[in-house]
Design a protein around this motif. Structure first.
Motif, PDB file in Angstrom:
ATOM      1  N   ILE A 163     -54.669   8.399  34.957  1.00 27.05           N
ATOM      2  CA  ILE A 163     -53.207   8.450  34.931  1.00 27.05           C
ATOM      3  C   ILE A 163     -52.729   9.865  34.620  1.00 27.05           C
ATOM      4  O   ILE A 163     -51.744  10.335  35.171  1.00 27.05           O
ATOM      5  CB  ILE A 163     -52.645   7.439  33.905  1.00 27.05           C
ATOM      6  CG1 ILE A 163     -52.847   6.013  34.404  1.00 27.05           C
ATOM      7  CG2 ILE A 163     -51.160   7.696  33.639  1.00 27.05           C
ATOM      8  CD1 ILE A 163     -52.543   4.957  33.365  1.00 27.05           C
ATOM      9  N   LYS A 164     -53.469  10.552  33.754  1.00 30.25           N
ATOM     10  CA  LYS A 164     -53.089  11.921  33.389  1.00 30.25           C
ATOM     11  C   LYS A 164     -53.355  12.901  34.525  1.00 30.25           C
ATOM     12  O   LYS A 164     -52.968  14.054  34.449  1.00 30.25           O
ATOM     13  CB  LYS A 164     -53.861  12.352  32.151  1.00 30.25           C
ATOM     14  CG  LYS A 164     -53.397  11.682  30.877  1.00 30.25           C
ATOM     15  CD  LYS A 164     -54.325  12.001  29.741  1.00 30.25           C
ATOM     16  CE  LYS A 164     -53.789  13.132  28.913  1.00 30.25           C
ATOM     17  NZ  LYS A 164     -54.605  13.363  27.702  1.00 30.25           N
ATOM     18  N   GLY A 165     -54.019  12.444  35.588  1.00 24.49           N
ATOM     19  CA  GLY A 165     -54.244  13.301  36.739  1.00 24.49           C
ATOM     20  C   GLY A 165     -55.645  13.885  36.827  1.00 24.49           C
ATOM     21  O   GLY A 165     -55.940  14.684  37.712  1.00 24.49           O
ATOM     22  N   LYS A 166     -56.527  13.490  35.933  1.00 23.75           N
ATOM     23  CA  LYS A 166     -57.918  13.957  35.991  1.00 23.75           C
ATOM     24  C   LYS A 166     -58.554  13.387  37.260  1.00 23.75           C
ATOM     25  O   LYS A 166     -58.310  12.239  37.623  1.00 23.75           O
ATOM     26  CB  LYS A 166     -58.668  13.441  34.760  1.00 23.75           C
ATOM     27  CG  LYS A 166     -59.933  14.145  34.461  1.00 23.75           C
ATOM     28  CD  LYS A 166     -59.626  15.101  33.339  1.00 23.75           C
ATOM     29  CE  LYS A 166     -60.860  15.619  32.680  1.00 23.75           C
ATOM     30  NZ  LYS A 166     -60.713  17.049  32.407  1.00 23.75           N
ATOM     31  N   LEU A 167     -59.354  14.181  37.922  1.00 21.05           N
ATOM     32  CA  LEU A 167     -60.002  13.745  39.160  1.00 21.05           C
ATOM     33  C   LEU A 167     -61.089  12.714  38.866  1.00 21.05           C
ATOM     34  O   LEU A 167     -61.785  12.801  37.850  1.00 21.05           O
ATOM     35  CB  LEU A 167     -60.595  14.944  39.898  1.00 21.05           C
ATOM     36  CG  LEU A 167     -59.592  16.006  40.347  1.00 21.05           C
ATOM     37  CD1 LEU A 167     -60.321  17.194  40.950  1.00 21.05           C
ATOM     38  CD2 LEU A 167     -58.598  15.432  41.338  1.00 21.05           C
TER      39      LEU A 167
END
Length: 167
Positions: free
Chosen positions: A49-53
């Motif tokens: 959700i935080k955008g980590k791949l």
């Protein structure tokens, strides 16, 4: 608190007010007393959700990318309930009240024949275990030793020890 902007978290495609509620629920879930499996799921979802791949999360947690996508989707559709473990174990054959009654009965009787105990459980509670281990566990809970015993300990008689070759 999850440190992300609404664009990233909105890849869950939730209404704005629900996003904040789910974010808070996820953080609370992670901080609560969880099993390792549930915690791994929740943290992987939070990272996604935080955008980590996915491949970064995959390396950190040693999970597949499919794992991450699956649990993120579960969180999206079911919220925290989607991350929780679904299996709660099987229901015991005896209720806790019946188990207590059986244990007290075992403690109060001076001698039990194993078959008599099996018959008692079947007759009184309608319980028949496939494995003897379940019966042994009841005896253990009642602090009853069910091993075969001898009337006299052979080590207490030196002559018998010599004769039997017991060390």
């Amino acid at each position: 608190m999850i440190d992300c902007d609404n664009k990233k978290i909105n890849n869950l495609q939730l209404p704005q007010k629900d996003i904040e509620k789910e974010r808070a629920a996820l953080e609370s879930f992670i901080k609560s007393d969880r099993t390792v499996r549930e915690l791994k799921r929740a943290i992987a979802v939070r990272m996604a959700i935080k955008g980590k791949l996915y491949h970064e999360i995959s390396k950190i947690w040693r999970v597949s990318k499919i794992f991450i996508g699956y649990w993120k989707k579960q969180f999206k559709t079911k919220g925290i309930a989607g991350i929780r473990l679904g299996h709660k174990g099987s229901k015991g054959a005896l209720t806790s009240l019946h188990k207590t009654e059986v244990i007290e009965g075992l403690k109060n009787k001076e001698y039990w024949d194993f078959d008599e105990g099996v018959t008692y459980l079947e007759r009184e509670f309608g319980v028949s275990h496939k494995s003897k281990q379940s019966y042994y566990e009841l005896l253990s809970l009642a602090k009853i030793v069910w091993k075969k015993t001898q009337k006299i300990h052979p080590k207490s008689e030196p002559e018998l020890v010599k004769k039997e070759g017991i060390n």
